[in-house]
Design a protein around this motif. Structure first.
Motif, PDB file in Angstrom:
ATOM      1  N   GLU A 184       0.843  -1.190   0.000  1.00 48.56           N
ATOM      2  CA  GLU A 184       0.000   0.000   0.000  1.00 48.56           C
ATOM      3  C   GLU A 184       0.881   1.244   0.000  1.00 48.56           C
ATOM      4  O   GLU A 184       1.786   1.373   0.824  1.00 48.56           O
ATOM      5  N   LEU A 185       0.626   2.136  -0.943  1.00 45.32           N
ATOM      6  CA  LEU A 185       1.375   3.390  -1.021  1.00 45.32           C
ATOM      7  C   LEU A 185       0.825   4.352   0.023  1.00 45.32           C
ATOM      8  O   LEU A 185      -0.295   4.851  -0.093  1.00 45.32           O
ATOM      9  N   VAL A 186       1.608   4.613   1.065  1.00 45.75           N
ATOM     10  CA  VAL A 186       1.183   5.475   2.167  1.00 45.75           C
ATOM     11  C   VAL A 186       1.446   6.940   1.855  1.00 45.75           C
ATOM     12  O   VAL A 186       0.629   7.807   2.143  1.00 45.75           O
ATOM     13  N   HIS A 187       2.599   7.208   1.259  1.00 44.39           N
ATOM     14  CA  HIS A 187       2.943   8.595   0.919  1.00 44.39           C
ATOM     15  C   HIS A 187       3.807   8.608  -0.329  1.00 44.39           C
ATOM     16  O   HIS A 187       4.704   7.781  -0.495  1.00 44.39           O
ATOM     17  N   ALA A 188       3.516   9.558  -1.207  1.00 40.25           N
ATOM     18  CA  ALA A 188       4.365   9.815  -2.376  1.00 40.25           C
ATOM     19  C   ALA A 188       4.269  11.295  -2.696  1.00 40.25           C
ATOM     20  O   ALA A 188       3.199  11.888  -2.571  1.00 40.25           O
ATOM     21  N   PRO A 189       5.370  11.928  -3.089  1.00 41.11           N
ATOM     22  CA  PRO A 189       5.330  13.363  -3.389  1.00 41.11           C
ATOM     23  C   PRO A 189       4.594  13.648  -4.681  1.00 41.11           C
ATOM     24  O   PRO A 189       4.597  12.836  -5.603  1.00 41.11           O
ATOM     25  N   LYS A 190       3.929  14.792  -4.716  1.00 44.81           N
ATOM     26  CA  LYS A 190       3.308  15.264  -5.947  1.00 44.81           C
ATOM     27  C   LYS A 190       4.311  16.134  -6.675  1.00 44.81           C
ATOM     28  O   LYS A 190       4.755  17.142  -6.144  1.00 44.81           O
ATOM     29  N   SER A 191       4.673  15.748  -7.897  1.00 45.89           N
ATOM     30  CA  SER A 191       5.695  16.486  -8.632  1.00 45.89           C
ATOM     31  C   SER A 191       5.143  17.801  -9.160  1.00 45.89           C
ATOM     32  O   SER A 191       3.965  17.915  -9.471  1.00 45.89           O
ATOM     33  N   ALA A 192       6.037  18.813  -9.267  1.00 45.43           N
ATOM     34  CA  ALA A 192       5.654  20.111  -9.825  1.00 45.43           C
ATOM     35  C   ALA A 192       5.649  20.047 -11.343  1.00 45.43           C
ATOM     36  O   ALA A 192       6.332  19.227 -11.956  1.00 45.43           O
TER      37      ALA A 192
ATOM     38  N   ASP B 219      -3.644   9.018  -5.170  1.00 43.30           N
ATOM     39  CA  ASP B 219      -2.380   8.278  -5.242  1.00 43.30           C
ATOM     40  C   ASP B 219      -1.627   8.526  -6.542  1.00 43.30           C
ATOM     41  O   ASP B 219      -0.562   7.951  -6.764  1.00 43.30           O
ATOM     42  N   VAL B 220      -2.151   9.369  -7.431  1.00 45.73           N
ATOM     43  CA  VAL B 220      -1.486   9.627  -8.711  1.00 45.73           C
ATOM     44  C   VAL B 220      -0.291  10.541  -8.484  1.00 45.73           C
ATOM     45  O   VAL B 220      -0.409  11.608  -7.888  1.00 45.73           O
ATOM     46  N   GLN B 221       0.865  10.112  -8.961  1.00 41.91           N
ATOM     47  CA  GLN B 221       2.079  10.920  -8.910  1.00 41.91           C
ATOM     48  C   GLN B 221       2.417  11.388 -10.322  1.00 41.91           C
ATOM     49  O   GLN B 221       2.154  10.677 -11.295  1.00 41.91           O
ATOM     50  N   VAL B 222       3.007  12.561 -10.415  1.00 43.43           N
ATOM     51  CA  VAL B 222       3.431  13.110 -11.705  1.00 43.43           C
ATOM     52  C   VAL B 222       4.941  13.256 -11.688  1.00 43.43           C
ATOM     53  O   VAL B 222       5.508  13.830 -10.767  1.00 43.43           O
ATOM     54  N   LYS B 223       5.576  12.728 -12.714  1.00 44.63           N
ATOM     55  CA  LYS B 223       7.033  12.788 -12.801  1.00 44.63           C
ATOM     56  C   LYS B 223       7.416  13.478 -14.102  1.00 44.63           C
ATOM     57  O   LYS B 223       7.203  12.945 -15.197  1.00 44.63           O
TER      58      LYS B 223
ATOM     59  N   PHE C 236       2.837   9.537 -15.463  1.00 33.01           N
ATOM     60  CA  PHE C 236       1.813   9.491 -14.422  1.00 33.01           C
ATOM     61  C   PHE C 236       1.826   8.088 -13.839  1.00 33.01           C
ATOM     62  O   PHE C 236       1.752   7.103 -14.577  1.00 33.01           O
ATOM     63  N   LYS C 237       1.934   8.003 -12.514  1.00 32.88           N
ATOM     64  CA  LYS C 237       2.134   6.695 -11.904  1.00 32.88           C
ATOM     65  C   LYS C 237       1.367   6.562 -10.606  1.00 32.88           C
ATOM     66  O   LYS C 237       0.995   7.552  -9.971  1.00 32.88           O
ATOM     67  N   ARG C 238       1.151   5.308 -10.231  1.00 37.44           N
ATOM     68  CA  ARG C 238       0.727   4.956  -8.884  1.00 37.44           C
ATOM     69  C   ARG C 238       1.950   4.290  -8.261  1.00 37.44           C
ATOM     70  O   ARG C 238       2.940   4.952  -8.005  1.00 37.44           O
ATOM     71  N   LEU C 239       1.937   2.996  -8.077  1.00 34.47           N
ATOM     72  CA  LEU C 239       3.192   2.330  -7.726  1.00 34.47           C
ATOM     73  C   LEU C 239       4.082   2.220  -8.958  1.00 34.47           C
ATOM     74  O   LEU C 239       5.298   2.236  -8.877  1.00 34.47           O
TER      75      LEU C 239
END
Length: 316
Positions: A162-170, A230-234, A242-245
């Motif tokens: 389970e993804l607990v924390h991930a940074p949101k990219s600028a 949970d969506v992260q942007v890189k 765009f990613k989750r895990l």
């Protein structure tokens, strides 16, 4: 503590499977390392990698993700262990020993991958049976690419992550560039990863795009980010991931062709492909990851693609 519960249905009877968050044992680390690509989209490089006599440490797991970013994985073996500070120490070591890391990549994965290593966003993954509220608060105050991943074991053969924390990219800033960076063709090898012109390629292309094309790009961006917390942007040199895990969509923009190009983590063989809109890219080299190419030339194309984007998110 995680509130996820798992139930087994058998002949109308419902039985709860007891989850265990025991201390991370060596066997669990080996399980992750043997299945890094399937679990986290990361290619394995080394286990217990020594940082040398001066630093006197050992990095639990080293790898390279699907965007060619360096990855450090540290496993929290007890509640009181300060794995975040330890991981930050190793992250600084890694940034000071880039050549050593790239030599390791070349030895394990070959020169092509070593040349494509992207240092814009190295990652630190901390894996634990659970995290304290102080852990979660701490990573929010640190401007580094740190992810917290919780695991639980159910029975002898089920593993939940389970993804607990991930940074949101600028977002990339849109700046005017003097000329289009000269890079290899889209289907050929990526240029030198530390070339300063490459680092401006996405911002250059955005600045050169028409307002209509930028609207499509922004619409896709906002739609994907809005699919879940949970969506992260890189933001990378050649595309936006765009990613989750793991990545589920990679996006590029081409002002001269007046297109926004997407690559989705979906199986093209399971879909009805439409000429000029979707294409099977399983055997064609390209930047980023994903086997289904989707080409957007209008907002109507974007609206038509939304079902596929949701499928990619759910599959991710």
């Amino acid at each position: 503590m995680s509130d996820i519960k798992l139930f087994h249905f058998n002949g109308g009877q419902v039985t709860e499977l007891a989850g265990a968050a025991v201390q991370v044992e060596k066997s669990l680390q080996k399980l992750f390392e043997a299945n890094l690509e399937a679990l986290l989209g990361i290619r394995f490089l080394a286990s217990e990698h020594s940082t040398g006599a001066v630093h006197g440490g050992r990095i639990d797991t080293l790898g390279v993700d699907e965007d060619n970013s360096p990855v450090i994985i540290e496993y929290k073996r007890s509640v009181n262990e300060n794995v975040i500070n330890q991981g930050l120490f190793y992250l600084d070591w890694l940034l000071d020993h880039r050549k050593e890391f790239q030599w390791l990549v070349m030895e394990r994965l070959g020169p092509e991958v070593a040349k494509a290593v992207d240092w814009t966003s190295p990652r630190l993954l901390c894996i634990a049976g659970d995290f304290t509220r102080y852990d979660e608060h701490a990573v929010k105050q640190i401007a580094r690419n740190i992810e917290l991943i919780r695991y639980r074991k159910f029975g002898d053969d089920l593993l939940m992550i389970e993804l607990v924390h991930a940074p949101k990219s600028a977002r990339l800033s849109v700046t005017k560039a003097s000329a289009e960076p000269q890079v290899a063709d889209h289907t050929t090898e990526v240029g030198q990863p530390n070339d300063p012109y490459l680092s401006n390629r996405m911002s250059y292309r955005l600045s050169q795009s028409s307002s209509e094309l930028r609207d499509i790009y922004d619409a896709v961006y906002q739609f994907l980010v809005g699919l879940g917390d949970d969506v992260q942007v890189k933001e990378l040199k050649l595309y936006t991931a765009f990613k989750r895990l793991k990545n589920f969509v990679c996006m590029e923009i081409y002002p001269q062709a007046r297109t926004v190009m997407l690559f989705l983590k979906l199986n093209p063989a399971e879909l009805d492909l439409e000429e000029g809109f979707t294409r099977d890219f399983r055997n064609i080299g390209h930047y980023g990851s994903g086997d289904l190419q989707v080409i957007l030339r209008s907002m109507a194309d974007f609206e038509k693609a939304q079902t596929l984007l949701r499928q990619a998110y759910e599959a991710g």
